[in-house]
Design a protein around this motif. Sequence first.
Motif, PDB file in Angstrom:
ATOM      1  N   THR A 115     -60.068  53.516  20.341  1.00 12.48           N
ATOM      2  CA  THR A 115     -59.516  52.328  20.976  1.00 12.48           C
ATOM      3  C   THR A 115     -60.562  51.772  21.930  1.00 12.48           C
ATOM      4  O   THR A 115     -61.063  52.498  22.797  1.00 12.48           O
ATOM      5  CB  THR A 115     -58.214  52.653  21.720  1.00 12.48           C
ATOM      6  N   ALA A 116     -60.872  50.492  21.793  1.00 15.92           N
ATOM      7  CA  ALA A 116     -62.025  49.936  22.500  1.00 15.92           C
ATOM      8  C   ALA A 116     -61.657  48.808  23.441  1.00 15.92           C
ATOM      9  O   ALA A 116     -60.693  48.074  23.236  1.00 15.92           O
ATOM     10  CB  ALA A 116     -63.045  49.409  21.488  1.00 15.92           C
ATOM     11  N   GLU A 117     -62.488  48.689  24.460  1.00 10.68           N
ATOM     12  CA  GLU A 117     -62.602  47.431  25.184  1.00 10.68           C
ATOM     13  C   GLU A 117     -63.911  46.809  24.707  1.00 10.68           C
ATOM     14  O   GLU A 117     -64.971  47.437  24.785  1.00 10.68           O
ATOM     15  CB  GLU A 117     -62.631  47.636  26.692  1.00 10.68           C
ATOM     16  N   LEU A 118     -63.820  45.609  24.150  1.00 10.38           N
ATOM     17  CA  LEU A 118     -64.971  44.952  23.549  1.00 10.38           C
ATOM     18  C   LEU A 118     -65.432  43.783  24.407  1.00 10.38           C
ATOM     19  O   LEU A 118     -64.613  43.023  24.940  1.00 10.38           O
ATOM     20  CB  LEU A 118     -64.620  44.433  22.149  1.00 10.38           C
ATOM     21  N   ALA A 119     -66.732  43.647  24.546  1.00  6.12           N
ATOM     22  CA  ALA A 119     -67.311  42.512  25.258  1.00  6.12           C
ATOM     23  C   ALA A 119     -68.152  41.693  24.289  1.00  6.12           C
ATOM     24  O   ALA A 119     -68.853  42.245  23.431  1.00  6.12           O
ATOM     25  CB  ALA A 119     -68.168  43.009  26.417  1.00  6.12           C
ATOM     26  N   PHE A 120     -68.068  40.366  24.439  1.00  8.50           N
ATOM     27  CA  PHE A 120     -68.812  39.438  23.591  1.00  8.50           C
ATOM     28  C   PHE A 120     -69.686  38.568  24.490  1.00  8.50           C
ATOM     29  O   PHE A 120     -69.179  37.775  25.286  1.00  8.50           O
ATOM     30  CB  PHE A 120     -67.849  38.577  22.771  1.00  8.50           C
ATOM     31  N   ASP A 121     -70.980  38.730  24.347  1.00  8.65           N
ATOM     32  CA  ASP A 121     -71.942  38.023  25.200  1.00  8.65           C
ATOM     33  C   ASP A 121     -72.808  37.123  24.330  1.00  8.65           C
ATOM     34  O   ASP A 121     -73.763  37.572  23.707  1.00  8.65           O
ATOM     35  CB  ASP A 121     -72.786  39.043  25.962  1.00  8.65           C
ATOM     36  N   ASN A 122     -72.439  35.848  24.261  1.00  4.27           N
ATOM     37  CA  ASN A 122     -73.172  34.876  23.454  1.00  4.27           C
ATOM     38  C   ASN A 122     -73.370  35.354  22.017  1.00  4.27           C
ATOM     39  O   ASN A 122     -74.476  35.312  21.472  1.00  4.27           O
ATOM     40  CB  ASN A 122     -74.525  34.551  24.089  1.00  4.27           C
ATOM     41  N   VAL A 123     -72.295  35.805  21.425  1.00  7.70           N
ATOM     42  CA  VAL A 123     -72.331  36.303  20.050  1.00  7.70           C
ATOM     43  C   VAL A 123     -72.313  35.116  19.084  1.00  7.70           C
ATOM     44  O   VAL A 123     -71.419  34.260  19.158  1.00  7.70           O
ATOM     45  CB  VAL A 123     -71.143  37.239  19.770  1.00  7.70           C
ATOM     46  N   ILE A 124     -73.271  35.072  18.175  1.00  2.61           N
ATOM     47  CA  ILE A 124     -73.385  33.981  17.214  1.00  2.61           C
ATOM     48  C   ILE A 124     -72.587  34.338  15.960  1.00  2.61           C
ATOM     49  O   ILE A 124     -72.831  35.359  15.323  1.00  2.61           O
ATOM     50  CB  ILE A 124     -74.855  33.715  16.832  1.00  2.61           C
ATOM     51  N   VAL A 125     -71.623  33.474  15.615  1.00  3.44           N
ATOM     52  CA  VAL A 125     -70.761  33.693  14.455  1.00  3.44           C
ATOM     53  C   VAL A 125     -70.896  32.504  13.513  1.00  3.44           C
ATOM     54  O   VAL A 125     -70.738  31.353  13.949  1.00  3.44           O
ATOM     55  CB  VAL A 125     -69.285  33.861  14.880  1.00  3.44           C
ATOM     56  N   PRO A 126     -71.202  32.722  12.249  1.00  2.46           N
ATOM     57  CA  PRO A 126     -71.308  31.591  11.311  1.00  2.46           C
ATOM     58  C   PRO A 126     -70.003  30.794  11.251  1.00  2.46           C
ATOM     59  O   PRO A 126     -68.910  31.373  11.291  1.00  2.46           O
ATOM     60  CB  PRO A 126     -71.593  32.283   9.967  1.00  2.46           C
ATOM     61  N   ALA A 127     -70.126  29.478  11.142  1.00  2.00           N
ATOM     62  CA  ALA A 127     -68.937  28.616  11.110  1.00  2.00           C
ATOM     63  C   ALA A 127     -68.043  28.929   9.921  1.00  2.00           C
ATOM     64  O   ALA A 127     -66.821  28.732   9.982  1.00  2.00           O
ATOM     65  CB  ALA A 127     -69.363  27.146  11.081  1.00  2.00           C
ATOM     66  N   GLN A 128     -68.622  29.447   8.833  1.00  2.00           N
ATOM     67  CA  GLN A 128     -67.798  29.767   7.666  1.00  2.00           C
ATOM     68  C   GLN A 128     -66.876  30.967   7.909  1.00  2.00           C
ATOM     69  O   GLN A 128     -66.017  31.283   7.087  1.00  2.00           O
ATOM     70  CB  GLN A 128     -68.657  30.016   6.423  1.00  2.00           C
ATOM     71  N   ASN A 129     -67.040  31.634   9.062  1.00  2.00           N
ATOM     72  CA  ASN A 129     -66.164  32.751   9.404  1.00  2.00           C
ATOM     73  C   ASN A 129     -64.903  32.309  10.142  1.00  2.00           C
ATOM     74  O   ASN A 129     -64.078  33.134  10.521  1.00  2.00           O
ATOM     75  CB  ASN A 129     -66.909  33.787  10.252  1.00  2.00           C
ATOM     76  N   LEU A 130     -64.748  31.008  10.337  1.00  3.06           N
ATOM     77  CA  LEU A 130     -63.492  30.479  10.878  1.00  3.06           C
ATOM     78  C   LEU A 130     -62.400  30.610   9.833  1.00  3.06           C
ATOM     79  O   LEU A 130     -62.585  30.238   8.672  1.00  3.06           O
ATOM     80  CB  LEU A 130     -63.657  29.005  11.262  1.00  3.06           C
ATOM     81  N   MET A 131     -61.243  31.139  10.224  1.00  2.00           N
ATOM     82  CA  MET A 131     -60.124  31.273   9.291  1.00  2.00           C
ATOM     83  C   MET A 131     -59.221  30.056   9.399  1.00  2.00           C
ATOM     84  O   MET A 131     -58.740  29.713  10.495  1.00  2.00           O
ATOM     85  CB  MET A 131     -59.329  32.548   9.587  1.00  2.00           C
ATOM     86  N   GLY A 132     -59.010  29.390   8.281  1.00  7.69           N
ATOM     87  CA  GLY A 132     -58.189  28.184   8.285  1.00  7.69           C
ATOM     88  C   GLY A 132     -58.867  27.079   9.063  1.00  7.69           C
ATOM     89  O   GLY A 132     -60.088  26.904   8.997  1.00  7.69           O
ATOM     90  N   GLU A 133     -58.068  26.338   9.840  1.00  8.39           N
ATOM     91  CA  GLU A 133     -58.598  25.229  10.637  1.00  8.39           C
ATOM     92  C   GLU A 133     -58.650  25.629  12.106  1.00  8.39           C
ATOM     93  O   GLU A 133     -57.949  26.535  12.552  1.00  8.39           O
ATOM     94  CB  GLU A 133     -57.686  24.002  10.493  1.00  8.39           C
TER      95      GLU A 133
END
Length: 390
Positions: free
Chosen positions: A210-228
């Motif tokens: 079980t984690a506590e996750l941190a996101f620091d300027n993480v680059i995610v491709p736009a195609q990884n958006l689910m739906g709209e």
Amino acid sequence: MQSMYFTEEHHLFRESLKDFLKKEVVPHIEKWEDEGIIERFIWEKFGEMGYFGLAVPEADGGLGLDMFYTVILLEELQKINSGGFAAAIWAHAYLAMTHLNKNGNPDQKKAYLTPSINGEMIGCLGVSEPFGGSDVAAMRTTAIKKGDTYVVNGSKTFITNGVYGDYIILAAKTDPAAGNKGISILIVDLKSEGVSANKLNKLGWRASDTAELAFDNVIVPAQNLMGEEGKGFTFIMEAFALERLIMGINGHARAEYALEYALQYMSERETFGKPINQYQALRHRIADLHADMDMCKQYNYSIAYRLDKGDYVVREATISKLKSTKMADEVAHECLQFLGGYGYIEDYPMARLLRDSRLGPIGGGTSEILREIIAKIVIDKKEYKAPSDS
């Protein structure tokens, strides 16, 4: 015993699953509980057996089976007495994969759903945050569009499979000013630069990470958006009914296991020349606990049946989790007492079961939050509708 919900095929599946768990999982449980790591080989074995694809349509590589195959999987996972292992499996198959199954496009399914069915990738769901769990609309994690990418910043917590998983179905605000209408869902690879995980030390569910996750300027491709963009809140609310029913089913199955074990112990333990299952005070308490368990079980089955038929059962699933997890806590507490001093010893199953059970009224929406949801429906006449109806 005859059942209006389970066919002969269901019963055969249950026996096969029990045999698989006994041979392939149970021998490793103590190690995984001690180390807090579930070895990757078991995920692939689950994949080979098709267990991750029970609820996935055949067109997407699954088995396309009815809800009661899922019920059986959940029940039998509770009866090997590792809430952590069970949670890791169902969080992957019914939290992460549910979103891929329902909302993923063909490319996303090929990249993430197919390997998830095969046990080659492990997924998790990221909604809760350090400053807000059940208050989804108050989340602070953002995903800001920049060209053909999103830049993610923020944090999530209490994420099952968050340390050793491969991807997260992440809820984030793509329009921070729009409230719940600005929430979107993205698939984020957990190996991405800028993602860091802190493993949480828990009272129970020790086999799972079980984690506590941190996101620091993480680059995610736009195609990884689910739906709209902006549809994330709707997706989350739709999935909550299944998550709550899962935890309700976990509750009745866990309680049933505790009672079965306690009854076996009580039939063998003697005081003053007779088994302790012959003392009226204990017999009547067992009768009450069994009745409470069975009422929850039959209610949960009826909701699973309706969910399988496509009903939007947000009220009923909320009641399922509220009552079944409270009942399971009470049963675990009482069954530990039936074992006397042995109930307090870790070599016996009841101590772990009590610790694992305690998360039931907390995770997936606390009992306090669930009571308020039910109160809004019953008192304020609030209507929760399926996304297509709203």
